[in-house]
Motif scaffolding. Structure first.
Motif, PDB file in Angstrom:
ATOM      1  N   GLN A 290       0.900  -1.286  -0.047  1.00  0.00           N
ATOM      2  CA  GLN A 290      -0.184  -0.075   0.034  1.00  0.00           C
ATOM      3  C   GLN A 290       0.986   1.302  -0.087  1.00  0.00           C
ATOM      4  O   GLN A 290       1.575   1.343   1.220  1.00  0.00           O
ATOM      5  CB  GLN A 290      -0.829  -0.127   1.139  1.00  0.00           C
ATOM      6  N   THR A 291       0.925   1.823  -1.066  1.00  0.00           N
ATOM      7  CA  THR A 291       2.076   3.019  -1.268  1.00  0.00           C
ATOM      8  C   THR A 291       1.094   4.140  -2.135  1.00  0.00           C
ATOM      9  O   THR A 291       0.214   3.717  -2.701  1.00  0.00           O
ATOM     10  CB  THR A 291       3.208   2.469  -2.030  1.00  0.00           C
ATOM     11  N   ILE A 292       1.884   5.253  -2.460  1.00  0.00           N
ATOM     12  CA  ILE A 292       1.524   6.401  -3.118  1.00  0.00           C
ATOM     13  C   ILE A 292       2.886   6.508  -4.058  1.00  0.00           C
ATOM     14  O   ILE A 292       3.926   6.572  -3.543  1.00  0.00           O
ATOM     15  CB  ILE A 292       1.297   7.441  -2.373  1.00  0.00           C
ATOM     16  N   LEU A 293       2.410   6.550  -5.368  1.00  0.00           N
ATOM     17  CA  LEU A 293       3.326   6.863  -6.296  1.00  0.00           C
ATOM     18  C   LEU A 293       3.015   8.177  -7.130  1.00  0.00           C
ATOM     19  O   LEU A 293       1.747   8.141  -7.432  1.00  0.00           O
ATOM     20  CB  LEU A 293       3.583   5.785  -7.266  1.00  0.00           C
TER      21      LEU A 293
ATOM     22  N   SER B 184      -4.698   8.215   3.959  1.00  0.00           N
ATOM     23  CA  SER B 184      -5.613   7.681   4.770  1.00  0.00           C
ATOM     24  C   SER B 184      -5.851   6.199   4.559  1.00  0.00           C
ATOM     25  O   SER B 184      -6.213   5.477   5.293  1.00  0.00           O
ATOM     26  CB  SER B 184      -6.918   8.509   4.984  1.00  0.00           C
ATOM     27  N   GLU B 185      -5.664   5.852   3.184  1.00  0.00           N
ATOM     28  CA  GLU B 185      -5.915   4.361   3.044  1.00  0.00           C
ATOM     29  C   GLU B 185      -4.639   3.421   3.002  1.00  0.00           C
ATOM     30  O   GLU B 185      -4.614   2.442   2.838  1.00  0.00           O
ATOM     31  CB  GLU B 185      -6.319   4.487   1.388  1.00  0.00           C
ATOM     32  N   LEU B 186      -3.554   3.964   3.655  1.00  0.00           N
ATOM     33  CA  LEU B 186      -2.327   3.109   3.805  1.00  0.00           C
ATOM     34  C   LEU B 186      -2.260   2.452   5.058  1.00  0.00           C
ATOM     35  O   LEU B 186      -2.672   3.105   5.909  1.00  0.00           O
ATOM     36  CB  LEU B 186      -1.134   4.024   3.594  1.00  0.00           C
ATOM     37  N   GLY B 187      -1.632   1.601   4.997  1.00  0.00           N
ATOM     38  CA  GLY B 187      -1.251   0.643   6.367  1.00  0.00           C
ATOM     39  C   GLY B 187      -2.449   0.235   6.918  1.00  0.00           C
ATOM     40  O   GLY B 187      -2.295   0.164   8.354  1.00  0.00           O
ATOM     41  N   ARG B 188      -3.326  -0.443   6.183  1.00  0.00           N
ATOM     42  CA  ARG B 188      -4.426  -1.075   7.014  1.00  0.00           C
ATOM     43  C   ARG B 188      -5.006  -1.910   6.186  1.00  0.00           C
ATOM     44  O   ARG B 188      -5.103  -2.200   5.054  1.00  0.00           O
ATOM     45  CB  ARG B 188      -5.604  -0.105   7.594  1.00  0.00           C
ATOM     46  N   PRO B 189      -5.648  -3.131   7.169  1.00  0.00           N
ATOM     47  CA  PRO B 189      -6.539  -4.169   6.260  1.00  0.00           C
ATOM     48  C   PRO B 189      -7.711  -3.420   5.563  1.00  0.00           C
ATOM     49  O   PRO B 189      -8.375  -2.488   5.753  1.00  0.00           O
ATOM     50  CB  PRO B 189      -7.014  -4.988   7.334  1.00  0.00           C
ATOM     51  N   GLY B 190      -7.700  -3.837   4.119  1.00  0.00           N
ATOM     52  CA  GLY B 190      -8.735  -3.391   3.045  1.00  0.00           C
ATOM     53  C   GLY B 190      -8.180  -1.883   2.810  1.00  0.00           C
ATOM     54  O   GLY B 190      -9.085  -1.258   1.916  1.00  0.00           O
ATOM     55  N   GLY B 191      -7.117  -1.250   2.814  1.00  0.00           N
ATOM     56  CA  GLY B 191      -6.421  -0.266   2.276  1.00  0.00           C
ATOM     57  C   GLY B 191      -6.123  -0.406   0.838  1.00  0.00           C
ATOM     58  O   GLY B 191      -6.289  -1.441   0.121  1.00  0.00           O
ATOM     59  N   GLY B 192      -5.287   0.542   0.316  1.00  0.00           N
ATOM     60  CA  GLY B 192      -5.081   0.657  -1.317  1.00  0.00           C
ATOM     61  C   GLY B 192      -3.773   1.361  -1.604  1.00  0.00           C
ATOM     62  O   GLY B 192      -3.707   2.354  -0.559  1.00  0.00           O
ATOM     63  N   SER B 193      -3.473   1.289  -2.699  1.00  0.00           N
ATOM     64  CA  SER B 193      -2.619   2.379  -3.334  1.00  0.00           C
ATOM     65  C   SER B 193      -3.073   3.560  -3.877  1.00  0.00           C
ATOM     66  O   SER B 193      -4.192   3.350  -4.276  1.00  0.00           O
ATOM     67  CB  SER B 193      -1.473   1.615  -3.891  1.00  0.00           C
ATOM     68  N   ALA B 194      -2.119   4.410  -4.275  1.00  0.00           N
ATOM     69  CA  ALA B 194      -2.442   5.515  -5.360  1.00  0.00           C
ATOM     70  C   ALA B 194      -1.535   5.862  -6.042  1.00  0.00           C
ATOM     71  O   ALA B 194      -0.528   5.742  -5.856  1.00  0.00           O
ATOM     72  CB  ALA B 194      -2.999   6.805  -4.443  1.00  0.00           C
ATOM     73  N   TYR B 195      -1.870   6.514  -7.176  1.00  0.00           N
ATOM     74  CA  TYR B 195      -0.987   7.173  -8.184  1.00  0.00           C
ATOM     75  C   TYR B 195      -1.601   8.320  -8.665  1.00  0.00           C
ATOM     76  O   TYR B 195      -2.662   8.662  -8.854  1.00  0.00           O
ATOM     77  CB  TYR B 195      -0.942   6.104  -9.495  1.00  0.00           C
ATOM     78  N   LEU B 196      -0.606   9.456  -8.440  1.00  0.00           N
ATOM     79  CA  LEU B 196      -0.948  10.708  -8.743  1.00  0.00           C
ATOM     80  C   LEU B 196      -0.069  11.272  -9.898  1.00  0.00           C
ATOM     81  O   LEU B 196       1.064  11.053  -9.957  1.00  0.00           O
ATOM     82  CB  LEU B 196      -0.741  11.697  -7.523  1.00  0.00           C
ATOM     83  N   ARG B 197      -0.834  11.815 -10.861  1.00  0.00           N
ATOM     84  CA  ARG B 197       0.019  12.588 -12.143  1.00  0.00           C
ATOM     85  C   ARG B 197      -0.099  14.172 -11.959  1.00  0.00           C
ATOM     86  O   ARG B 197      -0.849  14.490 -11.981  1.00  0.00           O
ATOM     87  CB  ARG B 197      -0.634  11.826 -13.502  1.00  0.00           C
ATOM     88  N   LEU B 198       1.240  14.595 -11.865  1.00  0.00           N
ATOM     89  CA  LEU B 198       1.287  16.109 -11.488  1.00  0.00           C
ATOM     90  C   LEU B 198       1.890  16.812 -12.924  1.00  0.00           C
ATOM     91  O   LEU B 198       2.697  16.045 -13.772  1.00  0.00           O
ATOM     92  CB  LEU B 198       1.781  16.270 -10.238  1.00  0.00           C
ATOM     93  N   THR B 199       1.898  18.041 -12.444  1.00  0.00           N
ATOM     94  CA  THR B 199       2.480  18.710 -13.765  1.00  0.00           C
ATOM     95  C   THR B 199       3.312  20.065 -13.238  1.00  0.00           C
ATOM     96  O   THR B 199       2.997  20.641 -12.019  1.00  0.00           O
ATOM     97  CB  THR B 199       1.548  19.129 -14.692  1.00  0.00           C
TER      98      THR B 199
END
Length: 784
Positions: free
Chosen positions: A546-549, A600-615
């Motif tokens: 569960q990470t953020i890229l 808030s979605e990281l580090g817990r059961p049922g959580g998930g990862s995210a990908y943010l595209r910035l400019t």
């Protein structure tokens, strides 16, 4: 890299004898072979599609894994098992009592045993998900770093060895060498790799003799190398008169010739061995082999060190004796060892016939009528299994919950700013508003930290390293980023290798389940290079990370850079990646809310990862029209986190709806004003996540995730305001092509469909047809 020579009898843990280990080894081989056999020869397959499995690849690793699990490993140790040896791991877990018997007949069956070890899908303990060769092995490197990091910042149980079991053909993968040359790796003394050197890949015998060259490459990278090449029978022959000629003969023969010997009858084998070298060598070989019985010479040529349990145990002990650098053991093995298919170049996916399987049972001390039998209760072998299970039992870890993440940081986003700039400021705001949350953040970059706006964060928290390092530029007043390296920092900098970045990010993202301590891992890289790291990133999520890229900068908006630095397909990649929510905010406030939600979605059961595209393109933040009244502001936040909001509503029913995402939202607004001046009313919808809107559309149709609320569709595209749609983004236009089906209206999709080139933003927007004028033209075309 000399072969391992035993200097003392091997010590066997828990009072077991070599004979007992060999009995366990035979049972493991039988069970692993039978698991694959049942899946293919016994169980019905209604679809008619082959089930598959790898009896040969499993057999070559049986001795190594028997030595490891039943005589060497300790509870804190973690093992990455090569994908095609999954049945061996399953057989061992069954003998250890950690896998129910019913699963042995469910290999590759829905709800049963996975084809390759999986941390999240298998019904027994798995340390590392494997399956994509190369990635499972390198995961041990990143797991070592992740454990060192989390143990240095929080109170977690002490770790152990990080062991990778990999086939020699797996060393062809570039991910292996990309990871090995990172400067931190030679300092990871907990790393142990064991190469199952069976000299075969899927289609062929590995050509030539590469082991020495590969070993030298490991040594050059700072590893201790240990080779377990010949077993006791062969070494005894080498010690006889003329034995040195046999050793030179086998050492010099290419892999293909050796493999052919394994398929040769004893009489012919004698001739083949004595046919090489000079006349004197041939005479010496003839004298030696002439003294051997057929059975003796047949057994000797198959006697490799990777199947010699005492030698393997000695090699493991030698690896443990060196703690200041990683170790690699090259264990020479035979593919399909102990099976009728051993040594055959096409045995990779070959299956034993039912007759061969039945004949194998007595040779391995098993009963084909009761194939899943464990050792009799009270027998020495059963007691050995019990003791091994007790030794490997890990205490249950209390899982700490991640700190509550605030929904808002109370910053007023004003002036001209890019989402990349807002991302850099985000961390200062987070440390001020939620210091405990900031304490759990760990950032990672592949040598692009400052250019992805992490400089301020690094100045605040410092760079994490294995041990203290001197910052020789600390007194240089022109230095913008203070590169303080210590074991207390919260930013990890790797070399220019995106695969390494996401590999480490993934292992940092599983500490919540592996060590009981959640982290909030955020990785940054140039968005075009998401594709370079795509396999490792996707595999990490598959393994439970569960990470953020954060991909920044992105698109042709990165105007002057041109070429391959301008990403095109990454919005679609993010939308299609399972276990991950993709975001492309246009404004700083949208970014802040989305990033906080992702954390808030990281580090817990049922959580998930995210990908943010910035400019990097600065936008006038007043265009976002963020409400200031609390209820209206809260409503806007909910819409941002659901996928988007209406940024401009026409006075009456719109003739067309313009849907924009990311940096090109100002172009959509400008197009709406131009259309209005021509008497054409247009709504403008600002998407923050095409991913979430697409999920909402599927949920409305009763597909996909059952808990997804599809109400956002009525907010963005109300049925009473249904109109033809023009979509625009700085990416491939098909990303938003699904929006026409929300109200079944005509749609025109604008975006980038060709490789980038250098220029100014305006020039490139016009060239690619994502400028205001083209949006107006597309709307006019839709309206006829």
């Amino acid at each position: 890299m000399p072969p391992l020579t035993r200097t003392a009898p091997a010590s066997v843990e828990d009072g077991a004898s070599i004979a007992q280990l060999e009995a366990v080894q035979r049972r493991v081989l039988w069970l692993a072979t039978s698991i694959v056999h049942h899946a293919n020869r016994v169980r019905e397959t209604p679809s008619g599609v082959k089930v598959g499995g790898h009896q040969a690849s499993s057999a070559s690793l049986v001795s190594i894994m028997t030595a490891l699990y039943f005589a060497h490993l300790r509870a804190p140790d973690r093992v990455s098992v090569k994908p095609h040896a999954a049945p061996v791991l399953q057989a061992i877990e069954y003998l250890l009592g950690r896998l129910d018997r019913r699963y042995l007949t469910q290999l590759r069956q829905f709800g049963g045993l996975q084809s390759y070890p999986s941390r999240v899908k298998d019904p027994y303990p798995v340390d590392f998900s494997t399956g994509s060769v190369g990635i499972g092995a390198t995961a041990t490197i990143w797991s070592s770093l992740a454990h060192r990091y989390v143990a240095g910042h929080f109170d977690v149980p002490q770790g152990g060895r990080e062991v990778a079991l990999l086939g020699d053909a797996e060393l062809d993968e570039g991910a292996i060498w990309e990871a090995l040359v990172d400067p931190v790796v030679p300092r990871l003394g907990e790393l142990l790799w064991i190469v199952d050197l069976n000299r075969q890949s899927l289609d062929r015998v590995v050509p030539d003799i590469a082991a020495g060259r590969i070993g030298a490459m490991f040594e050059a990278a700072g590893w201790q190398t240990i080779t377990v090449k010949y077993g006791r029978r062969l070494r005894e022959l080498f010690a006889r008169p003329d034995g040195d000629a046999l050793e030179r003969r086998i050492d010099a023969m290419p892999n293909e010739e050796y493999q052919r010997l394994l398929r040769t009858p004893a009489g012919e084998l004698r001739e083949r061995l004595a046919s090489g070298g000079t006349a004197a060598q041939r005479r010496a070989l003839g004298r030696l082999v002439g003294t051997l019985e057929d059975a003796e010479i047949d057994a000797a040529v198959r006697d490799l060190g990777g199947h010699d349990l005492p030698d393997l145990l000695d090699a493991l002990a030698r690896a443990d004796a060196v703690a200041d650098r990683p170790s690699v053991i090259f264990a020479y093995t035979i593919k399909a060892w102990g099976l009728p298919t051993q040594g055959h170049p096409a045995n990779h996916s070959a299956l034993l016939s039912s007759e061969q399987w039945e004949q194998l049972a007595p040779a391995l001390g098993a009963d084909s009528g009761d194939p899943w039998a464990r050792f009799p209760s009270g027998s020495p072998e059963a007691e050995l299994c019990v003791r091994a299970a007790e030794r490997l039992q890990r205490p249950s870890l209390p899982r700490r919950s991640p700190p509550p993440v605030p929904g808002d940081l109370a910053r007023t986003h004003s002036g001209d700013a890019s989402t990349q700039q807002a991302f850099g400021r985000f961390f200062s705001d987070l440390a001020r508003a939620a210091p405990d949350v900031a304490r759990h953040v760990v950032s990672v970059s592949p040598d692009v930290a400052s250019s992805t706006n992490l400089g301020g964060w690094i100045n605040r928290v410092g760079v994490w390293s294995v041990g203290e390092r001197i910052d020789w530029f600390a007194d240089d007043t022109d230095t913008l980023v203070r590169w303080r390296e210590s074991s207390h920092g919260q930013h990890i900098e790797l070399g220019i290798a995106e695969g390494n970045l996401v590999g480490l990010l993934g292992e940092l993202g599983v500490t919540w389940s592996r060590d009981g301590q959640p982290l909030l891992p955020i990785g940054t890289l140039y968005d075009p290079f998401v594709n370079r790291a795509l396999e490792q990133w996707s595999f990490g999520i598959y393994a439970g990370a569960q990470t953020i890229l954060v991909g920044t900068p992105s698109g042709v908006t990165l105007a002057a850079e041109g070429g391959a630095h301008q990403s095109i397909i990454t919005p679609s990649v993010g939308l299609e990646q399972p276990g991950c929510t993709a975001w492309e905010p246009a404004f700083g406030q949208d970014l802040e809310w989305a990033l906080l939600h992702a954390m808030s979605e990281l580090g817990r059961p049922g959580g998930g990862s995210a990908y943010l595209r910035l400019t990097t393109r600065p936008l006038d933040q007043s265009l976002a029209r963020v409400p200031q009244e609390p209820d209206a502001r809260a409503a806007r936040r909910r819409q941002v986190l659901a996928g988007g909001y209406v940024l401009r509503a026409a006075p009456g029913a719109p003739a067309v709806t313009l849907v924009a995402m990311g940096a090109v939202v100002p172009e959509a607004l400008a197009a709406a004003e131009e259309l209005a001046a021509s008497g054409i009313d247009a709504d403008v919808v600002c998407l923050t996540s095409a991913d979430l809107v697409f999920r909402a559309l599927r949920a409305r149709a009763g597909l996909g995730e059952a808990d997804v609320d599809h109400a956002i569709l009525d907010t963005l595209l109300p049925p009473e305001r249904a109109a033809p749609i023009v979509t625009v983004l700085d990416g491939h236009p098909h990303t938003l092509a699904f929006l026409g089906s929300v109200r079944n209206v005509p749609i025109s999709c604008l975006g980038v469909t060709e490789f980038g080139q250098s220029g100014d933003v305006g020039d490139l927007y016009r060239h690619n047809g994502i400028d205001a004028e083209t949006i107006v033209g597309a709307a006019a075309d839709l309206l006829g």
